[in-house]
Design a protein around this motif. Structure first.
Motif, PDB file in Angstrom:
ATOM      1  N   UNK A 345     -44.513  -6.885  44.208  1.00 47.27           N
ATOM      2  CA  UNK A 345     -45.790  -6.955  43.411  1.00 47.27           C
ATOM      3  C   UNK A 345     -46.666  -5.569  43.429  1.00 47.27           C
ATOM      4  N   UNK A 346     -47.383  -5.319  42.520  1.00 47.89           N
ATOM      5  CA  UNK A 346     -47.527  -5.808  41.083  1.00 47.89           C
ATOM      6  C   UNK A 346     -46.380  -5.374  40.294  1.00 47.89           C
ATOM      7  N   UNK A 347     -45.387  -4.718  40.832  1.00 49.13           N
ATOM      8  CA  UNK A 347     -44.375  -4.256  40.081  1.00 49.13           C
ATOM      9  C   UNK A 347     -43.182  -5.416  40.278  1.00 49.13           C
ATOM     10  N   UNK A 348     -41.927  -4.766  40.145  1.00 49.46           N
ATOM     11  CA  UNK A 348     -40.788  -6.136  40.056  1.00 49.46           C
ATOM     12  C   UNK A 348     -40.949  -6.859  41.159  1.00 49.46           C
ATOM     13  N   UNK A 349     -40.542  -8.055  41.308  1.00 49.48           N
ATOM     14  CA  UNK A 349     -40.472  -8.841  42.344  1.00 49.48           C
ATOM     15  C   UNK A 349     -39.498 -10.065  42.082  1.00 49.48           C
ATOM     16  N   UNK A 350     -39.016 -10.818  43.021  1.00 50.89           N
ATOM     17  CA  UNK A 350     -38.021 -11.878  42.904  1.00 50.89           C
ATOM     18  C   UNK A 350     -39.035 -13.225  43.067  1.00 50.89           C
ATOM     19  N   UNK A 351     -38.660 -14.005  42.192  1.00 49.19           N
ATOM     20  CA  UNK A 351     -39.151 -15.389  42.429  1.00 49.19           C
ATOM     21  C   UNK A 351     -38.111 -16.448  43.075  1.00 49.19           C
ATOM     22  N   UNK A 352     -38.568 -17.554  43.344  1.00 49.86           N
ATOM     23  CA  UNK A 352     -37.616 -18.738  43.828  1.00 49.86           C
ATOM     24  C   UNK A 352     -37.405 -18.503  45.497  1.00 49.86           C
ATOM     25  N   UNK A 353     -38.447 -17.989  46.157  1.00 48.20           N
ATOM     26  CA  UNK A 353     -38.279 -18.055  47.686  1.00 48.20           C
ATOM     27  C   UNK A 353     -38.987 -19.346  48.156  1.00 48.20           C
ATOM     28  N   UNK A 354     -38.255 -19.829  49.093  1.00 50.20           N
ATOM     29  CA  UNK A 354     -38.838 -21.035  49.673  1.00 50.20           C
ATOM     30  C   UNK A 354     -39.974 -20.752  50.489  1.00 50.20           C
ATOM     31  N   UNK A 355     -40.956 -21.649  50.529  1.00 48.03           N
ATOM     32  CA  UNK A 355     -42.122 -21.155  51.026  1.00 48.03           C
ATOM     33  C   UNK A 355     -42.418 -22.245  52.311  1.00 48.03           C
TER      34      UNK A 355
END
Ligand code: AMP
Ligand code: GLY
Length: 425
Positions: A345-355
């Motif tokens: 972030x603020x460019x490309x990043x992945x989602x769906x990582x467990x918190x």
């Protein structure tokens, strides 16, 4: 009463949290909300920009009050839509009408407004996409440093601070020719670079009167020492130590009062949050930008410092009946917010990582932004993930507490700036 908060960020989690605490609040809905707001109230899958859908939900669920978090629905006219639809005409909605939201929706509108009403701001000229050559000559004439701003909404990315003429010409091409910011770049505002220290001031307005909220300073760049790309905001502190009485008096007289009377004179009375992005140049305030909403993460640091019940204040403002004198009680303590973001972030990043590791019990407040809760499993769902707000007898203490919680919370790729407040502590 039943309240609907529109939006899905840390700002909306904070507003929903403050509203839910009110003895007047029976239930709060958040649309569309996030993985944290579902613990504060009920998330509803509505698109805040689909006004017909929102109005339908309000009517069917007998919502008593609507609070709009983000700028897009306001700039797109949700408040006007509510007034014109028989289902919602009598439901109070907190936020400015479309014409007044242009203070954020159009840089060109905001600059002309400030000039007309003698509100201190950087000297500027504006150019349309048919005036590229004129704009180029203006840059050559003024030299660097110089600031270029795409006219319309560009999610906080349309401002280019340029330290060389070449950089400015590149920005000009990006905005006017290559339409990097889409239609937001049909016009460009080119303005003088102001050298000073930034701060933000917020008002709750009822069309005629306003109450000021605590001041804040946010940290927009991704990198420590205010370097690298602009983000939505990596952290914030409140109050701003250098916002002394003398400076605040100037801000009230030269900026806030003139803005409020200017809006009334121009026939566009302002209701809702008004955010003044200011720069302090040798103890004189200049307006860098207006926003027609609260800031994010400024909300997370400012709202928790308010001791009084926020809900009746918002409701009075929406109805145009704010009492003359502010009754907002503010905590003496300082507050600091640290934002945890996704790697990249603020460019490309992945989602769906467990918190993991969110403390069950903590003195700090945890506000969710880009998170989602699927059947009890919390994961990342955006660039800015979680905001941690802590209090202390001074900023240093508040910051230390927030950093401690920042270390406890874990997700793959987690990043935060460890120097929030570096320039004022
Ligand atoms: P804005 O999106 O308008 O808040 O602008 C983004 C950032 O650009 C601000 O937070 C400032 O750091 C910087 N900026 C905007 N306008 C100016 C200016 N006239 N002089 C110096 N910096 C500016
Ligand atoms: N944090 C900056 C903004 O909300 O505009």
């Amino acid at each position: 009463m039943k309240v609907l908060v529109l939006g899905s960020g840390g700002r909306e989690h904070t507003l929903a949290w403050a509203i839910a605490k009110s003895p007047l609040c029976e239930k709060v809905f958040i649309a569309p909300g996030n993985g944290g707001t579902s613990q504060t109230g009920e998330n509803v899958q509505l698109n805040p920009n689909n006004f017909d859908e929102v109005a339908g939900f309000v009517a069917v669920n007998k919502i008593d009050f609507v609070v709009v978090g983000p700028e897009d629905p306001l700039v797109n006219g949700i408040v006007d839509y509510f007034a014109s639809d028989s289902r919602t005409a009598r439901i109070p909605i907190f936020g400015p009408q479309k014409a007044a939201a242009q203070l954020e929706g159009s840089k060109s509108f905001a600059k002309a407004f400030m000039q007309k009403h003698h509100i201190p701001t950087a000297e500027y000229r504006e150019f349309s996409d048919k005036e590229f050559d004129k704009a180029k000559s203006y840059i050559a004439q003024k030299g660097a440093p110089i600031v270029l701003k795409a006219d319309g909404l560009a999610a906080g990315k349309g401002v280019r601070v340029c330290f060389s003429e070449n950089e400015a010409l590149e920005a000009l091409e990006d905005i006017l020719l290559d339409k990097k910011y889409g239609e937001a770049g049909a016009k460009v505002v080119i303005e003088q670079f102001l050298d000073g220290i930034e701060l933000s001031v917020f008002a709750i307005c009822d069309g005629a009167r306003y109450w000021l909220l605590p001041t804040a300073k946010d940290y927009k760049r991704i990198g420590e020492g205010d370097t690298g790309l602009n983000t939505g905001g990596m952290g914030a502190i409140s109050p701003v130590p250098f916002a002394n009485e003398e400076l605040m008096q100037k801000i009230k007289e030269q900026v806030v009062d003139r803005t409020m009377t200017g809006l009334q004179k121009d026939g566009i009375p302002y209701r809702g949050f008004l955010y003044f992005g200011l720069i302090n140049v040798n103890n004189n305030p200049f307006v860098i930008e207006y926003n027609c909403r609260m800031g994010d993460p400024e909300t997370e640091v400012v709202i928790p410092r308010i001791k009084s019940d926020l809900l009746p204040v918002l409701l009075d403002a929406a109805k145009g009946s704010l009492p003359e004198d502010s009754q907002i009680e503010v905590l003496e303590q300082s507050a600091a917010t640290v934002m945890l973001v996704s790697g990249g972030y603020p460019e490309n990043y992945e989602k769906g990582k467990g918190i993991k590791g969110i403390p069950a019990k903590s003195e700090s407040l945890i506000f969710h932004a880009g998170t989602v809760n699927k059947e009890g499993v919390l994961s990342t769902n955006g660039g800015r993930v979680i905001a941690i707000t802590s209090f202390g007898s001074n900023l240093k203490e508040a910051l230390a507490k927030s950093f401690q919680v920042a270390d406890e919370i874990r997700f793959e790729g987690k990043y935060c700036r460890r120097d929030i407040g570096f320039d004022v502590v």
